[in-house]
Write a protein that holds these residues in place. Sequence first.
Motif, PDB file in Angstrom:
ATOM      1  N   SER A 130       0.806  -1.219   0.000  1.00 44.29           N
ATOM      2  CA  SER A 130       0.000   0.000   0.000  1.00 44.29           C
ATOM      3  C   SER A 130       0.839   1.269   0.000  1.00 44.29           C
ATOM      4  CB  SER A 130      -0.916   0.006   1.231  1.00 44.29           C
ATOM      5  OG  SER A 130      -1.773  -1.112   1.215  1.00 44.29           O
TER       6      SER A 130
ATOM      7  N   GLN B 259      -5.881  -3.232  -5.559  1.00 48.18           N
ATOM      8  CA  GLN B 259      -6.093  -1.808  -5.314  1.00 48.18           C
ATOM      9  C   GLN B 259      -6.650  -1.056  -6.519  1.00 48.18           C
ATOM     10  OE1 GLN B 259      -2.213  -0.622  -4.012  1.00 48.18           O
ATOM     11  NE2 GLN B 259      -2.595  -1.206  -1.909  1.00 48.18           N
TER      12      GLN B 259
ATOM     13  N   ARG C  25     -10.281   3.741  -0.762  1.00 45.11           N
ATOM     14  CA  ARG C  25      -8.847   4.055  -0.771  1.00 45.11           C
ATOM     15  C   ARG C  25      -8.501   4.962   0.408  1.00 45.11           C
ATOM     16  NH1 ARG C  25      -6.372   8.285  -2.375  1.00 45.11           N
ATOM     17  NH2 ARG C  25      -8.010   9.009  -3.763  1.00 45.11           N
TER      18      ARG C  25
END
Length: 106
Positions: A37, A80, A88
Amino acid sequence: MKQSFILAFCLALAPAAQAFNMENARIASDLGTLLGSETLCDLSFDHDAIDAYIDANVDHSDMGFASSLTGQIALVEFTQSDMSDSARRAHCRAIAATARQHGFID
């Protein structure tokens, strides 16, 4: 298509998950989620802090840890692409808080 890829990916990792201890599996999953991430959340992690975390928490006799970590990072980065802006934002808020708690960011 995407769900098929994810299912195949997880099934491919299943035999590896049996070969090492469950604590290392959890650490690989959690750390992989953080590291995967980093770009999405526009963060820059302290590499020395990551080294220290791995040194302190991972059973280094587990030869499968690195591949499990890499697999989790790839899975997180792949999934993602379909996140909504709200998802998000929530995801990155949680990632930043956890990364800060472990000293990966200030």
